[in-house]
Design a protein around this motif. Sequence first.
Motif, mmCIF file in Angstrom:
data_model
loop_
_atom_site.group_PDB
_atom_site.id
_atom_site.type_symbol
_atom_site.label_atom_id
_atom_site.label_comp_id
_atom_site.label_asym_id
_atom_site.label_seq_id
_atom_site.Cartn_x
_atom_site.Cartn_y
_atom_site.Cartn_z
ATOM 1 N N ALA A 99 0.850 -1.186 0.000
ATOM 2 C CA ALA A 99 0.000 0.000 0.000
ATOM 3 C C ALA A 99 0.889 1.239 0.000
ATOM 4 N N GLY A 100 0.485 2.216 -0.762
ATOM 5 C CA GLY A 100 1.215 3.480 -0.762
ATOM 6 C C GLY A 100 2.551 3.415 -1.479
ATOM 7 N N ARG A 101 2.777 2.310 -2.205
ATOM 8 C CA ARG A 101 4.048 2.236 -2.941
ATOM 9 C C ARG A 101 3.931 2.795 -4.351
ATOM 10 N N GLY A 102 2.754 3.293 -4.680
ATOM 11 C CA GLY A 102 2.595 4.002 -5.951
ATOM 12 C C GLY A 102 2.469 3.116 -7.179
ATOM 13 N N PHE A 103 1.977 1.905 -6.991
ATOM 14 C CA PHE A 103 1.827 1.036 -8.167
ATOM 15 C C PHE A 103 0.658 1.478 -9.048
ATOM 16 N N LYS A 104 0.888 1.389 -10.367
ATOM 17 C CA LYS A 104 -0.165 1.700 -11.342
ATOM 18 C C LYS A 104 -0.216 0.596 -12.376
ATOM 19 N N ARG A 105 -1.371 0.501 -13.083
ATOM 20 C CA ARG A 105 -1.531 -0.560 -14.080
ATOM 21 C C ARG A 105 -1.415 -0.013 -15.483
ATOM 22 N N GLN A 106 -0.851 -0.811 -16.371
ATOM 23 C CA GLN A 106 -0.850 -0.514 -17.807
ATOM 24 C C GLN A 106 -0.500 0.933 -18.093
ATOM 25 N N VAL A 107 0.739 1.271 -17.794
ATOM 26 C CA VAL A 107 1.179 2.659 -17.935
ATOM 27 C C VAL A 107 2.210 2.725 -19.066
ATOM 28 N N PRO A 108 2.094 3.721 -19.946
ATOM 29 C CA PRO A 108 3.119 3.851 -20.977
ATOM 30 C C PRO A 108 4.410 4.419 -20.393
ATOM 31 N N ILE A 109 5.511 3.765 -20.746
ATOM 32 C CA ILE A 109 6.825 4.341 -20.427
ATOM 33 C C ILE A 109 7.556 4.407 -21.758
ATOM 34 N N GLY A 110 7.777 5.596 -22.225
ATOM 35 C CA GLY A 110 8.323 5.761 -23.569
ATOM 36 C C GLY A 110 7.393 5.089 -24.557
ATOM 37 N N PRO A 111 7.927 4.292 -25.463
ATOM 38 C CA PRO A 111 7.077 3.651 -26.464
ATOM 39 C C PRO A 111 6.418 2.376 -25.946
ATOM 40 N N HIS A 112 6.751 1.974 -24.712
ATOM 41 C CA HIS A 112 6.244 0.696 -24.189
ATOM 42 C C HIS A 112 5.126 0.906 -23.184
ATOM 43 N N ILE A 113 4.345 -0.170 -23.033
ATOM 44 C CA ILE A 113 3.319 -0.144 -21.987
ATOM 45 C C ILE A 113 3.668 -1.255 -21.006
ATOM 46 N N VAL A 114 3.788 -0.892 -19.713
ATOM 47 C CA VAL A 114 4.186 -1.909 -18.731
ATOM 48 C C VAL A 114 2.966 -2.352 -17.926
ATOM 49 N N ASP A 115 3.017 -3.611 -17.456
ATOM 50 C CA ASP A 115 1.861 -4.165 -16.740
ATOM 51 C C ASP A 115 1.629 -3.437 -15.415
ATOM 52 N N LEU A 116 2.686 -3.395 -14.597
ATOM 53 C CA LEU A 116 2.588 -2.672 -13.320
ATOM 54 C C LEU A 116 3.855 -1.853 -13.173
ATOM 55 N N VAL A 117 3.686 -0.630 -12.669
ATOM 56 C CA VAL A 117 4.891 0.157 -12.417
ATOM 57 C C VAL A 117 4.703 0.969 -11.146
ATOM 58 N N SER A 118 5.803 1.084 -10.385
ATOM 59 C CA SER A 118 5.838 2.042 -9.291
ATOM 60 C C SER A 118 6.932 3.028 -9.643
ATOM 61 N N PHE A 119 6.542 4.232 -9.976
ATOM 62 C CA PHE A 119 7.571 5.237 -10.304
ATOM 63 C C PHE A 119 8.403 5.599 -9.082
ATOM 64 N N PRO A 120 7.768 5.730 -7.889
ATOM 65 C CA PRO A 120 8.605 6.056 -6.711
ATOM 66 C C PRO A 120 9.688 5.004 -6.479
ATOM 67 N N MET A 121 9.360 3.724 -6.761
ATOM 68 C CA MET A 121 10.361 2.672 -6.511
ATOM 69 C C MET A 121 11.124 2.319 -7.783
ATOM 70 N N ARG A 122 10.757 2.978 -8.861
ATOM 71 C CA ARG A 122 11.370 2.704 -10.176
ATOM 72 C C ARG A 122 11.437 1.201 -10.433
ATOM 73 N N CYS A 123 10.260 0.615 -10.367
ATOM 74 C CA CYS A 123 10.190 -0.830 -10.476
ATOM 75 C C CYS A 123 9.008 -1.210 -11.370
#
Length: 402
Positions: free
Chosen positions: A318-342
């Motif tokens: 909780a609170g780790r900033g995970f998001k679903r299906q987010v574009p990063i550059g030309p790619h779309i990632v399943d799950l990403v946490s930008f704060p954790m860069r993961c």
Amino acid sequence: MPGAGTDKTKPWLVTPAPIVVLVEPQLGENIGAAARVMANFGLSRLCLVRPVQGWPNEKARVMAAGADCVLDAAILCESLAAAIADCTFVLATTARRHDQAKPVISAEAAAAEMASRIAAGEKVAVVFGRERNGLENEEIALADRIVTLPVNPAFASLNLAQAVAIVCYEWFKQAGGGLPFSMPQKSPPASKQQLAAFFADLERELEKVEFFRPPEKSSTMRINLRNIFTRMQPTQQDVRTLHGVLTAIAQGRKGPARGGVLDAAEAQRLRELIAEHGGGRVPRERGPVRGLSRLLRRNPTEAERVLWQALVNDRRLAGRGFKRQVPIGPHIVDLVSFPMRCVVDLVPEAESAAAAAARAEKRAYLAARGYRIIAVDAAAAVANPRRALDAIVAELSSAGGG
Ligand code: SAH
């Protein structure tokens, strides 16, 4: 607007009611206001004992705001004794303690006693005193009961007409004056069977997302949940609406006009197509990538759905900033946490060579930009989403990302 809410087609109430006696009222305004409130609550017989400003009184008429028939029928008397001469039961109202051996009752109790006596054919009067100094001891002595209202002892004296209002209001309630209108009932109340069907569907959907955890709390949770809706006393339409809401949430947007919803297999196929055809990799053009990511978010695969459900309900994440299906550059990632860069990359059971190549390219792109990539087997996530989460958490803490 004195006439607001008044229905002129309704006959004036003429049921037997108490007589209101005002002893030496000083202000015509108070007589008029008392007459008005008498009419409001179905009383019509007013008796005035030596009104100080004389009678008739123009100010009384103005304040009566249409209750003229009460004023026109008012009787003038020379003394209180004369006013109540033909009554068998008399109540004296006062804010003051009079130290007389006489029962002291509330307006409500007074209404009850007046009602039974009037029903038995008695003639009953309620007496009110002068604005400045109320009723005298000799006048109180003429009454059978003292009526006093619960008030602030530091400021106990009501305006004459307002005291009349409270007593008349209690009388009217007692005399069966129910509320003149109520909430419109547009749909009949839901039957227990209809509610049970809704609960069954609601609980089935909640089970799918493992809402009833831990198992030993499950039955209490179900009872509490049911009680929320039972307390509402929902109508049949309410339950149909709730059912619609449930279906909409569980099955996603309705109708082909809005793009429809894919089932898990179709959603998987969509990803394969996107992977094989290079996804949104259009140079310097972010629009398509964003549009695609929205489409993917709206149509999760089974693995994405269960993993996401588990993730949002997991305290460790909780609170780790995970998001679903987010574009990063030309790619779309399943799950990403930008704060954790993961990034969590869900790997399908089987994929085409083109899709595998696109995946490798995506990982290289992300790694080059400092993203940690945690690969999760999609089938394993469906089989046991919590174990998949545990692996993610372990991975995050092992790499010191904690
Ligand atoms: N100063 C006066 C109050 C007069 S008010 C006094 O000390 O009595 C005018 C009338 O309104 C009173 O005579 C009484 O008939 C009624 N009234 C006012 N306040 C009341 C209360 N708290 N309880 C019962 N009757 C009240």
